[in-house]
Design an enzyme around this catalytic site. Structure first.
Site, PDB file in Angstrom:
ATOM      1  N   GLU A  41     -75.866 -25.431  20.864  1.00  0.00           N
ATOM      2  CA  GLU A  41     -76.982 -25.319  21.405  1.00  0.00           C
ATOM      3  C   GLU A  41     -76.997 -26.985  22.052  1.00  0.00           C
ATOM      4  O   GLU A  41     -77.866 -27.942  21.745  1.00  0.00           O
ATOM      5  CB  GLU A  41     -78.139 -25.445  20.304  1.00  0.00           C
ATOM      6  CG  GLU A  41     -78.336 -24.179  19.872  1.00  0.00           C
ATOM      7  CD  GLU A  41     -79.403 -23.989  18.667  1.00  0.00           C
ATOM      8  OE1 GLU A  41     -79.917 -22.815  18.801  1.00  0.00           O
ATOM      9  OE2 GLU A  41     -79.539 -24.710  17.956  1.00  0.00           O
TER      10      GLU A  41
ATOM     11  N   HIS B 281     -77.782 -31.682  18.674  1.00  0.00           N
ATOM     12  CA  HIS B 281     -78.150 -31.888  17.275  1.00  0.00           C
ATOM     13  C   HIS B 281     -77.986 -33.151  16.315  1.00  0.00           C
ATOM     14  O   HIS B 281     -77.276 -33.257  15.446  1.00  0.00           O
ATOM     15  CB  HIS B 281     -77.696 -30.717  16.277  1.00  0.00           C
ATOM     16  CG  HIS B 281     -78.382 -29.551  16.745  1.00  0.00           C
ATOM     17  ND1 HIS B 281     -79.649 -29.183  16.555  1.00  0.00           N
ATOM     18  CD2 HIS B 281     -77.963 -28.331  17.204  1.00  0.00           C
ATOM     19  CE1 HIS B 281     -80.067 -28.044  16.895  1.00  0.00           C
ATOM     20  NE2 HIS B 281     -78.820 -27.526  17.335  1.00  0.00           N
TER      21      HIS B 281
ATOM     22  N   ASP C  69     -78.171 -33.278  11.388  1.00  0.00           N
ATOM     23  CA  ASP C  69     -78.711 -32.571  12.546  1.00  0.00           C
ATOM     24  C   ASP C  69     -79.756 -33.566  13.215  1.00  0.00           C
ATOM     25  O   ASP C  69     -79.636 -34.973  12.786  1.00  0.00           O
ATOM     26  CB  ASP C  69     -79.353 -31.478  11.862  1.00  0.00           C
ATOM     27  CG  ASP C  69     -79.581 -30.278  12.824  1.00  0.00           C
ATOM     28  OD1 ASP C  69     -79.870 -30.393  13.824  1.00  0.00           O
ATOM     29  OD2 ASP C  69     -78.913 -29.119  12.682  1.00  0.00           O
TER      30      ASP C  69
ATOM     31  N   GLU D 277     -85.734 -25.083   7.570  1.00  0.00           N
ATOM     32  CA  GLU D 277     -86.832 -25.741   8.287  1.00  0.00           C
ATOM     33  C   GLU D 277     -88.079 -25.440   7.331  1.00  0.00           C
ATOM     34  O   GLU D 277     -88.819 -26.235   7.422  1.00  0.00           O
ATOM     35  CB  GLU D 277     -86.826 -25.118   9.522  1.00  0.00           C
ATOM     36  CG  GLU D 277     -86.227 -25.644  10.721  1.00  0.00           C
ATOM     37  CD  GLU D 277     -84.742 -25.035  10.986  1.00  0.00           C
ATOM     38  OE1 GLU D 277     -84.398 -24.296  10.044  1.00  0.00           O
ATOM     39  OE2 GLU D 277     -84.074 -25.079  11.972  1.00  0.00           O
TER      40      GLU D 277
HETATM   41  C1  ACM Z   1     -76.879 -22.183  14.895  1.00  0.00           C
HETATM   42  O1  ACM Z   1     -77.911 -21.518  14.288  1.00  0.00           O
HETATM   43  N1  ACM Z   1     -77.602 -22.868  15.706  1.00  0.00           N
HETATM   44  C2  ACM Z   1     -75.861 -22.114  14.792  1.00  0.00           C
END
Ligand code: ACM
Ligand code: ZN
Length: 516
Positions: free
Chosen positions: A306, A237, A172, A454
């Site tokens: 994203e 990411h 990520d 996180e």
């Molecule tokens: C995600 O939660 N961005 C897959």
């Protein structure tokens, strides 16, 4: 149901009488079920010890002729792949299955029984098997590094709940955790960052998995009937990858000289892999070569979520790629990118999985050519669209169902601010959206609980967020929908919670329903 099994089996009949394991005995597996028999013996011995019993079972294929096993695993090819039958009587127990996976499920049921009942098991007959083939859990090991020992424990707890797909989120913006032998620079620069959230001392969130670590985890999972699905995020990411390969960003050479580092912030970042650069696909090819050699399972998750398009829109290389490929906009460029990744993975014998954004660019004329699986996370819409277009889908909507980083209740005590998902919400989820026809619904492979970390620094925090919501989801994914009953689940959790306590699981103990 007094035995409190979770997930609830399809059918349980209890009889008079019991089986006493107190004198010990041996467990025999035949017809390919030897490994499952050995696993059953070790799980039951652990449970017996936790219950204070001195009895022990031996897994043995070589007892003297005529000796009667206390527990036997017998191959029964007439059963569906993951089904099992379990009969317990005063003289012994017999588990039948047609596959190792089915036999492991029988062993898991026996483990639950010994954890809650101790050495004296009730006479019973269980017929059982899963509703869905895909019963997953995802653990984000990029945002926070978890040692292989914790991942083993997590996998073992998955097996306790008959979950069978461990989705390992390895890369990520904040870290790249899988060592790539042909590119050691990736983890050297990408697996360590200063973590400013740690209190009072400067702390580095640091760690990576060697090929040996990964292979060991793959074998550990396989022994428990679980396939490891590695995720290598593309095209977004990727800041932790750009830390060692800035030339793969759209800013290219201009960004060289340390412009990128694993980021300590969370969110969505502008810099992504340059779709106009052939070097991106050269490097990904070398990464996939190693991923394919480490992970024997049929699937590789390629991310796809994203990915902001600002850089692509202003990048000359990306613009000429769009022109050359006849792609009208950057969404279609992402469709093209994921298509290429799917083909590269297919060439290595792997089926690509992607987050539901992979459909956005595929819709308007650049359909993913390969047989890809869509993971529906922005709600159920992605899964509905996928199923209608003939793709297989795994359902893990973030909305009050499958995102286990959300709080259990809307109270201040819990960390994080992302959303709320009660145990009842997870239990009430159905992976098959009501609007699908029967043929479309056949594309829903199952579902998955996702644990983004996180706000989780320790394994014990992961356990707190996972359990019991993962128990609820295991029942959603395994048990027949006709018998779904939250009151029954809550009752059974009374007994099942004591099993988790025996195993030292740090579970959430607050209300299962919203308070208002
Ligand atoms: C995600 O939660 N961005 C897959
Ligand atoms: Zn570019």
């Amino acid at each position: 149901m007094s035995l409190g099994l979770i997930p609830e089996p399809r059918s349980v009949l209890e009889f008079e009488g019991s089986l006493d394991l107190g004198a010990g005995g041996f467990v025999r597996g035949t017809g390919g079920l030897e490994g499952a028999a050995a696993l059953a013996a070790s799980w039951m011995n652990e449970a017996l010890a936790l219950r204070g019993s001195a009895a022990r079972l031996r897994a043995s294929a070589s007892e003297r002729a005529g000796a009667v096993p206390l527990l036997s695993f017998v191959a029964d090819p007439s059963l569906p792949a993951e089904d099992y039958r379990l009969e317990i009587g005063p003289e012994g127990a017999v588990a039948r299955a047609s596959s190792r996976e089915g036999a492991v499920h029988a062993a898991s049921t026996l483990r639950q029984l010994v954890l809650s009942e101790g050495a004296v098991l009730p006479a019973l007959r269980i017929e059982d098997g899963p509703r869905f083939a895909w019963r997953g859990a995802m653990l984000d090991c990029a945002r926070n590094f978890f040692r292989p020992e914790f991942i083993e424990r997590f996998i073992d707890l998955m097996a306790l709940h008959k979950l069978n797909r461990f989705h390992w989120h390895l890369t990520d913006d904040q870290a790249w955790r899988l060592e790539i032998a042909s590119h050691p620079e990736i983890t050297k620069l990408g697996s360590r960052r200063r973590d400013l959230r740690y209190p009072s001392w400067v702390r580095y969130n640091e760690g990576s998995y060697s090929r040996e670590d990964a292979r060991r985890l793959v074998a550990y999972a396989a022994e428990r009937g679980i396939v490891v699905v590695p995720e290598i995020e593309t095209p977004g990411h990727v800041l932790a990858l750009l830390a060692s390969h800035p030339e793969l960003s759209c800013r290219g050479a201009a960004a060289e000289g340390g412009a990128f580092a694993p980021d300590d912030r969370y969110g969505i970042f502008e810099d992504i892999l340059c779709a106009g650069s052939d070097s991106v696909f050269d490097l990904l090819g070398e990464v996939y070569d190693e991923v394919a050699s480490i992970f024997p399972g049929p699937w590789v998750h390629a991310g796809g979520d994203e990915a902001l398009k600002g850089r692509w829109n202003s990048c000359p290389r990306c613009r000429s790629r769009m022109e050359a490929e006849g792609l009208g906009d950057a969404e279609l460029l992402q469709g093209w990118f994921m298509d290429k990744v799917a083909a590269m993975l297919a060439a290595r014998g792997k089926r690509m999985i992607g987050w539901d954004e992979i459909l956005d660019g595929a819709r308007e004329g650049a359909p993913a050519s390969a047989d890809v699986i869509v993971m529906s996370w922005r709600g159920a819409a992605g899964g509905i669209e996928a199923a209608r277009e003939g793709y297989d889908a795994v359902m893990c909507p973030q909305t009050k169902a499958c995102y286990l980083d959300h709080k259990h209740l809307d109270l201040a005590e819990e960390p994080g601010n992302i959303g709320v998902c009660t145990v009842e919400d997870s239990y009430g989820f159905d992976p098959v959206p009501a609007e699908l026809s029967r043929e479309e619904a056949a594309h829903i492979l199952g579902g998955q609980g996702n644990i983004w970390t996180e706000f989780m620094y320790f394994g014990r925090q992961v356990e707190y967020m996972a359990f019991p919501r993962l128990c609820a989801l295991s029942e959603v994914f395994w048990s027949p929908s006709e018998t779904r009953d939250f009151a029954s689940f809550e009752r059974r959790m009374g007994k099942h919670g004591l099993r988790l306590d025996q195993l030292g699981v740090n579970r959430y103990r607050g209300p299962f329903r919203a308070i208002n």
